[in-house]
Design a protein around this motif. Structure first.
Motif, PDB file in Angstrom:
ATOM      1  N   GLN A  85       0.701  -1.279   0.018  1.00 40.49           N
ATOM      2  CA  GLN A  85       0.010   0.104  -0.043  1.00 40.49           C
ATOM      3  C   GLN A  85       0.976   1.334  -0.059  1.00 40.49           C
ATOM      4  OE1 GLN A  85      -2.309  -0.867   3.567  1.00 40.49           O
ATOM      5  NE2 GLN A  85      -1.034   0.636   4.803  1.00 40.49           N
ATOM      6  N   TYR A  87       1.658   5.194   0.914  1.00 38.56           N
ATOM      7  CA  TYR A  87       1.276   6.372   2.114  1.00 38.56           C
ATOM      8  C   TYR A  87       0.016   7.245   1.699  1.00 38.56           C
ATOM      9  CZ  TYR A  87       2.021  10.168   5.309  1.00 38.56           C
ATOM     10  OH  TYR A  87       1.845  11.276   6.346  1.00 38.56           O
ATOM     11  N   ASP A  89      -2.747   6.188   0.370  1.00 39.58           N
ATOM     12  CA  ASP A  89      -4.002   5.554   0.656  1.00 39.58           C
ATOM     13  C   ASP A  89      -4.517   5.981   2.092  1.00 39.58           C
ATOM     14  OD1 ASP A  89      -3.665   4.309  -1.608  1.00 39.58           O
ATOM     15  OD2 ASP A  89      -2.722   2.464  -0.655  1.00 39.58           O
ATOM     16  N   ASN A  90      -3.598   6.359   2.975  1.00 45.53           N
ATOM     17  CA  ASN A  90      -4.113   6.963   4.416  1.00 45.53           C
ATOM     18  C   ASN A  90      -5.115   8.018   4.236  1.00 45.53           C
ATOM     19  OD1 ASN A  90      -2.560   4.907   5.496  1.00 45.53           O
ATOM     20  ND2 ASN A  90      -0.981   6.287   6.119  1.00 45.53           N
ATOM     21  N   ARG A  92      -7.271   8.687   1.591  1.00 48.18           N
ATOM     22  CA  ARG A  92      -8.582   8.595   0.736  1.00 48.18           C
ATOM     23  C   ARG A  92      -9.895   8.515   1.321  1.00 48.18           C
ATOM     24  NH1 ARG A  92      -6.508   4.245  -3.823  1.00 48.18           N
ATOM     25  NH2 ARG A  92      -4.715   5.477  -4.286  1.00 48.18           N
TER      26      ARG A  92
END
Length: 92
Positions: A85, A87, A89-90, A92
């Motif tokens: 994943q 960073y 993605d934190n 979204r």
């Protein structure tokens, strides 16, 4: 006497995989642990519980067990799954 052969897992506190390729032979407990009446520590008279042998490969460990008449159970290594994943993605 029974034993199990497994591949040493990675410690949760280490980032690298040093020492994880080793195969370990560990003896099953022969008797249950009991509390010491004086100190309350758990212990037993089973000295083979303290013994853990390391081998470079699974075949070496199995050959050692067969040579010494040890009944073994080989535990397969679980497949490594990576959760990739980013960073970003934190957020979204």
């Amino acid at each position: 006497m029974k034993a199990r052969i497994f591949q040493k897992p990675k410690n949760a506190m280490q980032s690298g995989r040093a020492g994880t390729g080793r195969w370990m032979l560990e003896f099953a407990p022969a008797e249950a642990r009991k509390a010491d009446p004086l100190m309350g520590w758990a212990g037993s008279g089973d000295t083979q519980r303290q013994l853990r042998l390391g081998f470079a490969s699974r075949e070496e460990a199995v050959a050692y067990a067969e040579k010494n008449g040890i009944e073994v159970e080989v535990t397969p290594t679980p497949e490594r799954r990576l959760k990739i994943q980013a960073y970003a993605d934190n957020f979204r």
